[in-house]
Design an enzyme around this catalytic site. Sequence first.
Site, PDB file in Angstrom:
ATOM      1  N   GLY A  56      56.982  11.257  12.308  1.00 25.20           N
ATOM      2  CA  GLY A  56      56.604  12.613  12.666  1.00 25.20           C
ATOM      3  C   GLY A  56      57.676  13.202  13.558  1.00 25.20           C
ATOM      4  CG  LEU A 105      61.774   9.935  16.195  1.00 26.18           C
ATOM      5  CD1 LEU A 105      61.952  10.892  15.033  1.00 26.18           C
ATOM      6  CD2 LEU A 105      62.423   8.597  15.924  1.00 26.18           C
ATOM      7  CG  HIS A 146      53.314  11.253  19.202  1.00 23.95           C
ATOM      8  ND1 HIS A 146      53.602  10.230  20.075  1.00 23.95           N
ATOM      9  CD2 HIS A 146      54.491  11.882  18.972  1.00 23.95           C
ATOM     10  CE1 HIS A 146      54.899  10.253  20.361  1.00 23.95           C
ATOM     11  NE2 HIS A 146      55.459  11.245  19.698  1.00 23.95           N
ATOM     12  CD  GLU A 147      55.172  14.176  15.945  1.00 23.25           C
ATOM     13  OE1 GLU A 147      55.886  15.019  16.514  1.00 23.25           O
ATOM     14  OE2 GLU A 147      55.485  12.968  15.914  1.00 23.25           O
ATOM     15  CG  HIS A 150      56.253  15.942  20.865  1.00 19.65           C
ATOM     16  ND1 HIS A 150      57.055  15.632  21.947  1.00 19.65           N
ATOM     17  CD2 HIS A 150      56.215  14.829  20.096  1.00 19.65           C
ATOM     18  CE1 HIS A 150      57.471  14.385  21.841  1.00 19.65           C
ATOM     19  NE2 HIS A 150      56.971  13.869  20.734  1.00 19.65           N
TER      20      HIS A 150
END
Length: 181
Positions: A56, A105, A146-147, A150
Amino acid sequence: MRNSSIPGTRGRVRPLTLLGDPVLYTPCAEVTAFGPQLAELVQDLFATMYAARGVGLAANQVGESLRVFVYDCPDDDDVRHLGHVVNPRLVEADGVVVRGPEGCLSLPGLEAGTERYDHAVVEGFTVTGEPVTVHGTGFFARCLQHEYDHLEGLVYADRLGGLRHRRLMRQVARAPWRRSG
């Protein structure tokens, strides 16, 4: 299958934004223009995610403070989920809370046991402005949460407490990408 139908084949790999960059801690702006620039961003997100071997990627992870993320992520039954969401809203996060390894990442090479719900539902739009609802369970639910975090200006490290947070921050301080940045 033509290459143009594979996400990311027309995109360019962008540099990843690493922990410490202010764009990761600022809530992202709503997308208001659904056009070629947005389509290019989505292609770039896929290309960058694949190049970094992620599951992702959110737009702010490549320095774009817009509410967009992409994913190519399996669930716990190894069913592949592939797509993107523009202007997502996390409308459900429920079920069992599971502490599992989570990486990012923007914190390359590191991970920590992070608590997430095992079910999540995200509503938003496609790159062409069509409504979309994405249901996730297990690992894919973790990915969606999680995404979404962000885009709200959070990284998974913000969800850690006590010893787990201190341990991760010590690893961040020693990480080669931190010293070179």
